[in-house]
Design a protein around this motif. Structure first.
Motif, mmCIF file in Angstrom:
data_model
loop_
_atom_site.group_PDB
_atom_site.id
_atom_site.type_symbol
_atom_site.label_atom_id
_atom_site.label_comp_id
_atom_site.label_asym_id
_atom_site.label_seq_id
_atom_site.Cartn_x
_atom_site.Cartn_y
_atom_site.Cartn_z
ATOM 1 N N SER A 191 0.988 -1.166 0.276
ATOM 2 C CA SER A 191 0.027 0.460 -0.187
ATOM 3 C C SER A 191 0.788 1.214 -0.404
ATOM 4 N N GLN A 192 2.253 1.055 0.178
ATOM 5 C CA GLN A 192 3.135 2.491 0.343
ATOM 6 C C GLN A 192 3.495 2.869 -1.166
ATOM 7 N N LEU A 193 2.994 1.759 -2.231
ATOM 8 C CA LEU A 193 3.463 2.204 -3.536
ATOM 9 C C LEU A 193 2.241 2.580 -4.267
ATOM 10 N N PRO A 194 2.575 3.881 -5.216
ATOM 11 C CA PRO A 194 1.524 4.592 -5.302
ATOM 12 C C PRO A 194 0.222 3.492 -6.356
ATOM 13 N N ASN A 195 1.128 2.885 -7.455
ATOM 14 C CA ASN A 195 0.397 1.535 -8.444
ATOM 15 C C ASN A 195 -0.869 0.994 -7.423
ATOM 16 N N PHE A 196 0.031 0.855 -5.971
ATOM 17 C CA PHE A 196 -1.370 -0.509 -5.964
ATOM 18 C C PHE A 196 -2.131 0.229 -5.380
ATOM 19 N N ALA A 197 -1.751 1.397 -4.689
ATOM 20 C CA ALA A 197 -2.754 1.864 -3.602
ATOM 21 C C ALA A 197 -3.832 2.789 -4.955
ATOM 22 N N PHE A 198 -3.562 2.766 -5.615
ATOM 23 C CA PHE A 198 -5.026 3.324 -6.652
ATOM 24 C C PHE A 198 -5.289 1.610 -8.074
ATOM 25 N N SER A 199 -4.732 0.950 -8.435
ATOM 26 C CA SER A 199 -4.946 0.277 -8.717
ATOM 27 C C SER A 199 -5.559 -0.148 -8.113
ATOM 28 N N VAL A 200 -5.629 -1.185 -6.823
ATOM 29 C CA VAL A 200 -6.259 -2.329 -5.667
ATOM 30 C C VAL A 200 -7.979 -1.511 -5.897
ATOM 31 N N PRO A 201 -8.132 -0.680 -5.511
ATOM 32 C CA PRO A 201 -9.465 0.066 -4.977
ATOM 33 C C PRO A 201 -10.132 -0.214 -6.789
ATOM 34 N N LEU A 202 -9.186 -0.297 -7.617
ATOM 35 C CA LEU A 202 -9.834 -0.225 -9.031
ATOM 36 C C LEU A 202 -9.887 -1.500 -9.558
ATOM 37 N N ALA A 203 -9.396 -2.486 -9.435
ATOM 38 C CA ALA A 203 -9.762 -3.526 -9.541
ATOM 39 C C ALA A 203 -10.715 -4.400 -9.070
ATOM 40 N N MET A 204 -10.956 -3.876 -6.938
ATOM 41 C CA MET A 204 -12.045 -4.174 -6.457
ATOM 42 C C MET A 204 -13.125 -3.337 -6.844
ATOM 43 N N PHE A 205 -13.007 -3.036 -7.252
ATOM 44 C CA PHE A 205 -14.691 -2.285 -8.135
ATOM 45 C C PHE A 205 -15.089 -2.631 -9.561
ATOM 46 N N HIS A 206 -14.279 -3.043 -10.036
ATOM 47 C CA HIS A 206 -14.383 -3.949 -11.520
ATOM 48 C C HIS A 206 -14.844 -5.725 -10.312
ATOM 49 N N SER A 207 -14.271 -5.782 -10.016
ATOM 50 C CA SER A 207 -14.076 -7.095 -9.859
ATOM 51 C C SER A 207 -15.815 -7.359 -9.256
ATOM 52 N N GLN A 208 -15.877 -6.088 -7.672
ATOM 53 C CA GLN A 208 -17.210 -6.524 -7.609
ATOM 54 C C GLN A 208 -19.118 -5.979 -8.546
ATOM 55 N N ASN A 209 -18.602 -4.800 -9.433
ATOM 56 C CA ASN A 209 -19.050 -4.923 -10.834
ATOM 57 C C ASN A 209 -19.353 -6.223 -11.589
ATOM 58 N N ARG A 210 -18.469 -6.360 -11.631
ATOM 59 C CA ARG A 210 -18.358 -8.606 -12.282
ATOM 60 C C ARG A 210 -19.638 -9.214 -11.601
ATOM 61 N N GLU A 211 -18.884 -8.994 -9.850
ATOM 62 C CA GLU A 211 -20.033 -10.161 -9.162
ATOM 63 C C GLU A 211 -21.083 -9.798 -8.721
ATOM 64 N N GLU A 212 -21.822 -8.966 -9.578
ATOM 65 C CA GLU A 212 -23.243 -8.108 -9.114
ATOM 66 C C GLU A 212 -23.711 -8.516 -10.867
ATOM 67 N N LYS A 213 -22.781 -8.592 -11.302
ATOM 68 C CA LYS A 213 -23.496 -9.014 -13.038
ATOM 69 C C LYS A 213 -23.794 -9.982 -13.106
ATOM 70 N N GLU A 214 -23.052 -11.128 -12.326
ATOM 71 C CA GLU A 214 -23.504 -12.298 -12.354
ATOM 72 C C GLU A 214 -24.379 -12.801 -11.116
#
Length: 339
Positions: free
Chosen positions: A224-247
């Motif tokens: 979480s101290q790396l900027p790329n993980f700090a921003f990419s992980v919530p983005l991945a969570m957002f799309h993962s949750q959207n995918r689960e909602e569609k399913e």
């Protein structure tokens, strides 16, 4: 063809094609040899096992005396600053890996990306043909020491190959090569695969992998101290949750929102340059707050470089049509983070 020239002529032509067909030493997986390539020859590049420690098998590449002579000629050619000298070595030894890497860079600088990528693939075939029989890179327990000079070319070859295939849009394949690059030396990560793997995972749609990697490595690597993980992980969570909602599996976005707010509070200087790269105007409530008005130049040089690298590489993840709500969500969460 048989009606025009007769079966004997066609059959004879097929026999001649088989006779001139390139015969390769062994099938390869990392890269597929092309029929136009020279025959794969063993120059003296081999792999030896160093032993087993902590369930991991350690290996290293080794140069035979004959290969060392070719390597010496290569370094002499490099000192001349003449690409033709390296090309002459490559003509005599088509699978000398350092010559392939160097000529690939020459082709890239000459904007011949196709040739640059093909030379890297030839280097991969050369390496794979010399693998130790126990070197199974699919099990993630094979290690190579980057500090050993003979091993560095393999790391560089993997890094450049995943860059080229990512440029071709093969992000899922690039992710697998990035996993391999990281697995070879996960403790030191000499080529900083952790700064690339999040982009490959999100672009390849492997959101769950990135989330699992973050949760598994965060306790001892502080991702979480790396900027790329700090921003990419919530983005991945957002799309993962959207995918689960569609399913029809439900989900919600609470954790993604919280992670994004934490990222904005930890790296507030990244928000203005990211939205500017996406072509989005900041909300007045955000621009007027002192947290987001601090110039990025005040940050330490290392952190400033990491943030600029992330924005330059990953800004497209926040503005793709299927992800377009993400950049507006970014502004919304920045406003909530101030409350």
């Amino acid at each position: 063809m048989r009606r025009i020239f007769g079966s004997k002529v066609v059959r004879g032509d097929q026999v001649r094609q088989k006779a001139h067909r390139k015969v390769h030493l062994r099938p390869t997986v990392l890269a597929t040899p092309k029929d136009t390539w020279p025959k794969i020859e063993k120059l003296g590049l081999t792999m030896q096992q160093d032993g087993v420690r902590d369930w991991c098998q350690y290996f290293h590449f080794e140069h035979s005396p004959a290969y060392q002579k070719i390597q010496l000629r290569f370094w002499e050619a490099v000192d001349t600053f003449d690409p033709n000298s390296i090309a002459a070595i490559l003509h005599a030894h088509p699978y000398h890996v350092d010559s392939l890497l160097q000529m690939s860079e020459v082709s890239r600088l000459g904007e011949d990306i196709q040739m640059a990528s093909e030379l890297i693939e030839r280097a991969l075939c050369s390496f794979e043909s010399s693998f130790h029989t126990l070197f199974n890179y699919t099990q993630a327990n094979c290690r190579l020491d980057y500090s050993r000079a003979e091993n560095r070319s393999f790391f560089l070859t993997l890094f450049r190959h995943l860059s080229y295939i990512s440029r071709r849009g093969c992000h899922r394949t690039a992710l697998e090569f990035c996993k391999l690059l990281l697995a070879l030396n996960p403790e030191k990560d000499p080529l900083c695969a952790l700064l690339i793997i999040d982009y490959c995972a999100v672009r390849g749609g492997e959101y769950r992998f990135l989330i699992d990697l973050f949760h598994a490595w965060e306790p001892h690597r502080n991702l979480s101290q790396l900027p790329n993980f700090a921003f990419s992980v919530p983005l991945a969570m957002f799309h993962s949750q959207n995918r689960e909602e569609k399913e029809g599996e439900g989900g919600g976005e609470t954790e993604a929102n919280k992670r994004l707010q934490d990222a904005l509070l930890m790296f507030p200087c990244l928000l203005p340059i990211l939205l500017d790269k996406c072509g989005v105007t900041l909300d007045p409530a955000v621009t007027s707050h002192s947290l987001f008005t601090q110039p990025i130049e005040r940050e330490p040089n290392g952190l400033k470089l990491l943030m600029k690298l992330y924005v330059e590489r990953s800004h497209s993840l926040w503005k793709e049509p299927r992800q377009r709500p993400s950049k507006y969500r970014l502004q919304g969460q920045s406003s909530q983070a101030l409350q």
